[in-house]
Design a protein around this motif. Structure first.
Motif, PDB file in Angstrom:
ATOM      1  N   ALA A   1       0.996  -1.287   0.287  1.00 55.56           N
ATOM      2  CA  ALA A   1      -0.017  -0.114  -0.094  1.00 55.56           C
ATOM      3  C   ALA A   1       0.871   1.345  -0.096  1.00 55.56           C
ATOM      4  CB  ALA A   1      -0.972   0.207   1.319  1.00 55.56           C
ATOM      5  N   SER A   2       1.833   1.098   0.744  1.00 55.65           N
ATOM      6  CA  SER A   2       2.903   2.357   0.847  1.00 55.65           C
ATOM      7  C   SER A   2       3.633   2.552  -0.556  1.00 55.65           C
ATOM      8  CB  SER A   2       3.646   2.015   2.052  1.00 55.65           C
ATOM      9  OG  SER A   2       4.713   3.191   2.064  1.00 55.65           O
ATOM     10  N   TYR A   3       4.069   1.658  -1.041  1.00 57.03           N
ATOM     11  CA  TYR A   3       4.994   1.866  -2.425  1.00 57.03           C
ATOM     12  C   TYR A   3       3.905   2.309  -3.395  1.00 57.03           C
ATOM     13  CZ  TYR A   3       9.063  -0.897  -0.712  1.00 57.03           C
ATOM     14  OH  TYR A   3      10.126  -0.996  -0.100  1.00 57.03           O
ATOM     15  N   ALA A   4       2.463   1.871  -3.323  1.00 58.46           N
ATOM     16  CA  ALA A   4       1.524   2.108  -4.431  1.00 58.46           C
ATOM     17  C   ALA A   4       1.486   3.525  -4.209  1.00 58.46           C
ATOM     18  CB  ALA A   4       0.416   1.396  -4.248  1.00 58.46           C
ATOM     19  N   LEU A   5       1.689   4.128  -3.221  1.00 57.91           N
ATOM     20  CA  LEU A   5       1.243   5.679  -3.092  1.00 57.91           C
ATOM     21  C   LEU A   5       2.579   6.480  -3.356  1.00 57.91           C
ATOM     22  CD1 LEU A   5      -0.684   5.602   0.096  1.00 57.91           C
ATOM     23  CD2 LEU A   5      -1.692   6.218  -1.725  1.00 57.91           C
ATOM     24  N   GLY A   6       3.818   5.768  -3.920  1.00 60.67           N
ATOM     25  CA  GLY A   6       4.614   6.621  -4.319  1.00 60.67           C
ATOM     26  C   GLY A   6       5.843   6.817  -3.303  1.00 60.67           C
ATOM     27  N   ALA A   7       5.522   6.157  -2.294  1.00 59.84           N
ATOM     28  CA  ALA A   7       6.632   6.282  -1.135  1.00 59.84           C
ATOM     29  C   ALA A   7       7.769   5.403  -1.492  1.00 59.84           C
ATOM     30  CB  ALA A   7       6.111   5.650   0.272  1.00 59.84           C
TER      31      ALA A   7
END
Lengths: 291, 285, 286
Positions: B170-176
């Motif tokens: 989820a975090s990666y998917a938000l560009g983190a």
């Protein structure tokens, strides 16, 4: 942004590398000092001489008395800890209710968190006087009392890990035994224990390795007198306590006496290293078996 | 008696033995606590905490040892916590599966099994002699940090493992970025488990005696340490020193000091247990 | 609170959020926000997990502001296909891709393109609601924070705006600082949608977003998808044929790693050209 990530990764890598450096450091320190030691003392004397008196006027450098002292104490500890620890493990995994296990397990684990000087105090002031009532001629410092106390200390090592192993035995196996009319005891001893044997073995090896490396109980209650004997009633000295004994005195840096503690340390390191790696090997094989 | 009865009898006999075996450990623990309580409780007074060591047992106190223990704990924590967590993160999130990561893993398991006194020898050669830090609090803490590092590393890894991978996705998917994901999601979610590990590791360090003796902690320190470069003693060494003396008065002092040491250890372990339970119950994915 | 006041605050917040949207776009896309990326074209795409060939020679073009449904039996590669566009497959060891994936004429696998820049513009909603174990507010704000937005006012406004867009504002406005894990499954999934749209992506990927939800939450999300289409290009993986028929403009049918048929949803469901598609949508396998 990207640069920052790279710096962070490099820092984290360094943290991980410190553990490798620690191992290398241990090996290097022990080896270099030991090599210096062997430039003055022959390996043959070290391994075969039956006396260890580096601090006396007439010096002998036979590691055997320290090794037998270590083995004797460890043996006593295991004789105490194995039946007790294994019985507890069987009881908790096969007999007791979940509620009992939930209370007893953490209580037993307190035994492993008590600082070892406290156990030393206990061996010296409670167990030894008590044993002297039963065994006439028992010296005030002896191998028996610290051995017993160390046995109690390592009970949770054996009981916890063995219980985990017993618990992991598939219940279908146990149910098959019950279906044939076995009692709980028969099921435990003939089905569960053999099936969990490698896990139990790992627990015992780790407990032995822990006992061999234990210092303070022995330093306080066993007398710090190197002696080649298997008589548990007289004072002895282990490898670890010799190191403590030298360190608490005033031995000049770089002297031969100073190096003896590294030779003794290397001996200890090699023994525990082998034991630990045997246990990893068994654990790995055992994990593959179940997966 | 027929076969069935023998079987039942044996079964019941084992049951009784097993209950006795379980009790032995607990009885020993109880006897130990009662014994040190009886020996030492009456010795605990305000003076005992504020007095310097002395040749006369009734005037001796644990001030220097207690302050030394605090110094050693704080500095050990300063070194061991960031390095241990960092190494745990590295192994769990960065190290590629392969020979390097399995080598690191075996290495850490091995370090966890090295007898503590060996760490003392390492500290003596590296910190005291090679780096010339002397027989100081700094040398002692660095040694203890290395000793407890495997515990911190392993508990960090275990705690991170319990965070579901969907959080990471989820975090990666938000560009983190990777580090943002670890710092802002994984570590907070794993904090309970990591804290528990740290407390257990420090409580282990508090009880350690042998490595500090080897590094050169003193048996007799008549002053309170003022910096990390001062020589020092700690509670367990003070206890060892008193236990090793023949006079009965010192044995009583040892018992009193043991009460203090045990209280600290029990409080820390209790805190760890409570923390672990709260953490496990709080988040249910 | 009177009705009039309510309307006025609402209007105000809309005006402000329009401004903040520009601010975010500037931050995310640079001073000169070019036309947002929306159009997707892929050619000759093959994917592997190790030796396993999961997708074979896929070719597809997706128009802006449409909903495309990806259907097919389990293991047909549709989820892998979806995760190409925000490069989430990169996280899996052993994954390999060949071919050309263009979003607005830009190759998303090119070296110049940073993967987290891409993921800011291609949002994702997962199969199981996966809110972070933090407050509702922090969940939505997270995407802004990791993208370097620190202005508290802008963050608060964007959170509100996103929650309104995902039709959750009314239910959570009084408990924004409560833990998101306390919400129901349907609310959690709408929160995840709010979280995804808070950073103003242009494409939203949805991986069976309603499969873990009850029918009422399901229909709320479907309505939401219909609304979101006005602003975003949406790709949705679904196992539910009715859902595909209800929400999508076009439908792609995958079977064993092949894109078997890709056409107007109406055509796929009423007059499919391929026999396999026919069998699948009528429930003969899958």
């Amino acid at each position: 942004m990207n640069r920052k990530e790279q710096i962070i990764e490099a820092l984290l890598f360094l943290c991980g590398a410190i553990s490798v450096l620690t191992t290398l450091g241990i090996i290097a320190v022990l080896f270099f000092q030991t090599i210096e030691f062997f430039s003055e003392v022959s390996l043959k004397d070290f391994l075969t001489d039956t006396q260890w008196t580096p601090l006396f006027a007439i010096k002998h450098f036979g590691i055997l008395p320290l090794v037998t002292g270590t083995l004797l104490i460890t043996l006593i500890a295991i004789i105490i800890a194995l039946p007790i620890g294994l019985s507890i493990a069987i009881y908790l995994s096969e007999y007791s209710s979940k509620g009992v296990r939930k209370i007893v397990k953490p209580l037993l684990e307190i035994l492993a968190t008590v600082p070892t000087v406290v156990y030393g105090y206990f061996a010296l002031t409670v167990v030894t006087p008590f044993l002297q009532l039963i065994i006439p001629g028992l010296s005030g410092f002896n191998a028996l009392s610290p051995g017993i106390v160390m046995g109690i200390m390592i009970v949770p090592f054996i009981s916890s890990l063995s219980e985990d192993a017993l618990y992991a035995v598939p219940s279908s196996l146990k149910e098959a035994a019950y279906a044939l009319g076995s009692t709980r005891l028969q099921t435990s001893l003939k089905v569960a224990v053999p099936a969990a044997s490698s896990g139990i073995m790992v627990s015992v090896i780790l407990a032995v390795s822990r006992a061999i490396g234990e210092t303070m109980i022995v330093a306080i209650a066993a007398g710090q007198q190197p002696r080649l004997t298997f008589d548990p009633r007289v004072p002895i000295e282990t490898i670890t306590t010799y190191i403590v004994q030298v360190s608490s005195g005033d031995v000049p840096n770089g002297s031969l006496e100073y190096r003896t503690i590294f030779a003794a340390g290397l001996t200890l390191f090699v023994i525990t290293f082998i034991l630990n790696n045997i246990s990893f090997y068994i654990k790995k094989k055992y994990r593959e078996q179940y997966e | 008696m027929n076969n069935e009865q023998v079987k039942t009898l044996k079964n019941n006999a084992f049951k009784i033995w097993a209950i006795i075996a379980t009790s032995i450990g607990l009885i020993m623990l109880a006897v130990l606590l009662i014994k040190i309580g009886m020996d030492g409780l009456h010795r605990l007074s305000f003076d005992f905490f504020t007095a310097l060591p002395s040749r006369r047992p009734e005037q001796a106190g644990i001030l220097t040892a207690l302050v030394g223990t605090l110094w050693v704990m704080v500095t050990t924590a300063v070194f061991a916590i960031p390095i241990g967590i960092g190494a745990g993160i590295y192994l769990e999130e960065y190290a590629r599966k392969g020979w390097w990561s399995s080598f690191l893993e075996i290495n850490i398991s091995n370090l966890a099994g090295v007898p503590s006194i060996i760490y003392g020898l390492l500290g003596l050669e590296i910190f005291v002699r090679t780096l010339h830090l002397g027989q100081s609090i700094l040398s002692g803490s660095l040694t203890l940090s290395l000793l407890i590092l495997p515990i911190v590393i392993v508990s960090t890894r275990e705690a991170i493992k319990t965070v579901p991978s969907t959080m990471r996705e989820a975090s990666y998917a938000l560009g983190a970025s990777k580090w943002q994901t670890i710092w802002m999601q994984m570590l907070p979610a794993a904090s309970g488990g990591i804290m528990t590990g740290i407390i257990l590791a420090l409580s282990r360090a508090i009880g350690e005696t042998a490595p500090l003796i080897v590094v050169g902690a003193l048996m007799y320190v008549p002053f309170v340490p003022k910096s990390v470069f001062d020589s020092f003693t700690v509670l367990p060494i003070q206890i060892y020193n008193w236990v090793s003396r023949p006079q009965a008065g010192f044995i009583i002092n040892a018992a009193a000091a043991i009460i203090v040491l045990m209280l600290i250890t029990i409080l820390m372990n209790g805190a760890a247990v409570i923390l672990r339970n709260r953490w496990q119950n709080r988040v249910k994915w | 609170m009177s009705n009039i006041k309510k309307t006025s605050t609402k209007r105000q917040s809309e005006i402000v959020s329009a401004e903040s949207t520009t601010a975010i776009n500037e931050k995310l896309l640079g001073k000169n926000p070019s036309k947002p990326m929306k159009k997707i074209e892929i050619k000759n795409v093959h994917c592997w997990y190790g030796d396993f060939h999961v997708l074979r020679d896929i070719e597809m073009a997706v128009d802006p502001n449409t909903v495309t449904a990806l259907i097919g039996p389990s293991g047909c590669g549709k989820t892998t296909f979806l995760r190409i566009f925000n490069r989430m497959n990169d996280l899996i060891e052993g994954f390999r891709l060949e071919g050309e994936v263009m979003i607005d004429k830009k190759d998303i696998f090119s070296r110049e393109l940073r993967v987290n820049e891409l993921r800011k513009k291609v949002g994702m909603v997962f199969q199981k609601p996966n809110p972070f174990p933090k407050s509702i507010f922090e969940n939505v704000a997270y995407g802004l924070r990791v993208n370097g937005i620190t202005n508290k006012k802008i963050i608060a406004e964007t959170v509100e705006h996103s929650l309104k867009q995902s039709a959750l504002w009314g239910e959570v406005k009084d408990k924004l600082h409560k833990n998101a894990l306390g919400l129901s499954g349907g609310q959690q999934q709408r929160l995840c949608i709010a979280r995804a749209i808070a950073i103003e992506p242009s494409i939203i990927l949805m991986d069976e977003p309603t499969s873990a939800l009850d029918p009422i939450s399901n229909s709320k999300i479907e309505e939401l998808i219909y609304d979101l289409k006005q602003k975003y290009t949406i790709l949705i993986v679904t196992h539910n044929m009715q859902q595909a028929a209800r929400v999508s403009d076009r439908t792609a049918f995958f079977y064993l790693g092949d894109l078997v048929e890709f056409d107007e949803t109406k055509t796929i469901f009423t007059n499919p050209k391929n026999e396999k598609t026919q069998n699948y949508i009528t429930g003969r396998f899958g």
